[in-house]
Design an enzyme around this catalytic site. Structure first.
Site, PDB file in Angstrom:
ATOM      1  CB  ALA A  13      45.722  49.579  23.049  1.00 11.28           C
ATOM      2  CD  GLU A 139      37.684  58.273  20.782  1.00  9.59           C
ATOM      3  OE1 GLU A 139      37.640  57.341  21.605  1.00  9.59           O
ATOM      4  OE2 GLU A 139      38.647  59.028  20.691  1.00  9.59           O
ATOM      5  CG  LEU A 222      36.910  76.727  28.893  1.00  8.97           C
ATOM      6  CD1 LEU A 222      36.460  77.971  29.645  1.00  8.97           C
ATOM      7  CD2 LEU A 222      37.012  77.002  27.391  1.00  8.97           C
ATOM      8  N   GLY A 223      40.273  73.243  29.986  1.00 10.49           N
ATOM      9  CA  GLY A 223      41.586  72.858  30.513  1.00 10.49           C
ATOM     10  C   GLY A 223      41.931  73.674  31.750  1.00 10.49           C
ATOM     11  N   GLY A 226      39.401  76.090  33.506  1.00 12.52           N
ATOM     12  CA  GLY A 226      38.152  75.668  34.145  1.00 12.52           C
ATOM     13  C   GLY A 226      37.112  75.228  33.131  1.00 12.52           C
ATOM     14  N   GLY A 252      39.522  65.360  30.462  1.00 10.44           N
ATOM     15  CA  GLY A 252      38.138  65.679  30.086  1.00 10.44           C
ATOM     16  C   GLY A 252      37.218  64.490  30.350  1.00 10.44           C
ATOM     17  CG  ASP A 253      37.924  60.969  28.290  1.00 11.08           C
ATOM     18  OD1 ASP A 253      37.081  61.567  27.594  1.00 11.08           O
ATOM     19  OD2 ASP A 253      38.966  60.477  27.836  1.00 11.08           O
ATOM     20  CB  ALA A 284      42.830  63.142  35.895  1.00 10.43           C
ATOM     21  CB  SER A 293      45.689  59.946  35.266  1.00 10.35           C
ATOM     22  OG  SER A 293      44.554  60.195  34.443  1.00 10.35           O
TER      23      SER A 293
END
Ligand code: RIB
Length: 303
Positions: A13, A139, A222-223, A226, A252-253, A284, A293
């Protein structure tokens, strides 16, 4: 043909705290908004693959609490099979505390809860054996990931590893059963020991360091810059799709879930898969939250 994807991972959550900037040590700061949304890297990647049209099954755990019901319902609403999601009454469902700055950048704290209490006994072997692709993140406990990846490789199932957060070593035991590893820049730096910069020579060195651990393919996300792809001896920098970022949580997911949906079993269309994944993650970041998103197949196709 519809792809069968299994995600072994976290269900959280997300408690999203919106703030003008990161607070200084000792500072008290007023939040501009507080919201809750479904998340967890595992859940985000599963929903991303499902919204791109894959058949997705989830292996994971929730606590016997309202957040657990919330996360189960979220997966089900998105068409993800939850038969292999167990309920652990001894621990709470995982949770995340997301510090979201005005710029859209985030810093995330997590409490593992049921995710970290997952054991090898919770793995449903047949779910993995019947899949085309297995995805995992860091995780959930490392021994569970290794056991699941070994089952996958014994059954010729493709394996995708997102080493996030970068809390475990890339041991040769794990790398031998990993087909593609996808760290972001922070994780790539921690795992390679090399400071990551948006510079081709540096990204080559970082990729080489990661591949030297025994995996054949590495994609560093790399956000806004790219992603940098290393496929054996081939290297290329996949340029970004320019958008205005509102919230980068789960981008990223989204990239990973989309890539898993598009990639062929022989990796022959890696270039195309990265392009589709980049579009999905670009969409997203223009929207709030992690799971809320994530775009659909049609949204990616018409971008
Ligand atoms: O990658 C974003 C995710 O990281 C969030 O949804 C949060 O739950 C953490 O797992």
């Amino acid at each position: 043909m519809t792809k069968n994807i299994v995600v072994l991972g976290s269900l959280n959550a997300d408690n999203i705290m919106k703030m003008p900037r990161m607070p200084l040590v000792g500072e008290t700061m007023a939040l501009t908004d507080v919201t809750t949304a479904p998340g967890g890297k595992g859940a985000n990647q599963a929903v991303a693959a499902a919204r791109q049209g894959a058949n997705v099954s989830f292996i994971g755990a929730v606590g016997n609490d309202s957040n657990g019901q919330f996360m189960r319902a979220t997966l089900l609403t998105n068409g993800v099979n939850v038969d292999a999601v167990t309920t652990n009454g001894d621990v709470p469902t995982g949770s995340a505390y997301i510090m979201l700055q005005e710029s859209g950048a985030n810093t995330i704290l997590i409490h593992g809860g049921a995710n970290q209490a997952l054991t090898i006994a919770d793995i449903d072997e047949s779910v993995i054996a019947n899949a085309d692709t297995l995805i995992a993140q860091f995780e959930v406990p490392l021994d569970v990931i290794i056991a699941a990846f070994k089952i996958a490789k014994a059954n010729h199932v493709q394996t995708i590893l997102n080493p996030a957060p970068a809390v475990y070593q890339l041991t040769s035991e794990l790398m031998q059963v990993t087909d593609i590893i996808l760290p972001n820049e922070t994780e790539a730096q921690l795992l390679s020991g090399i400071t990551v910069k948006n510079d081709e020579a540096v990204l080559n060195r970082v990729s080489n360091a990661i591949l030297s651990k025994g995996v054949s393919r590495c994609i560093i996300t790399l956000g806004a810059a790219g992603s940098f792809v290393a496929d054996g001896d081939k290297r290329w920098w996949a340029k970004p799709n320019k958008v205005k970022a509102l919230d980068t949580t789960g981008a990223g997911d989204t990239f990973i879930g989309t890539l898993a949906r598009v990639i062929e079993s022989d990796f022959s269309n890696l270039d195309e898969a990265v392009k589709q994944a980049s579009i999905a993650s670009a969409i997203a970041v223009t929207r709030a939250g992690a799971i809320p998103s994530i775009p659909t197949y049609d949204e990616v196709a018409t971008f």
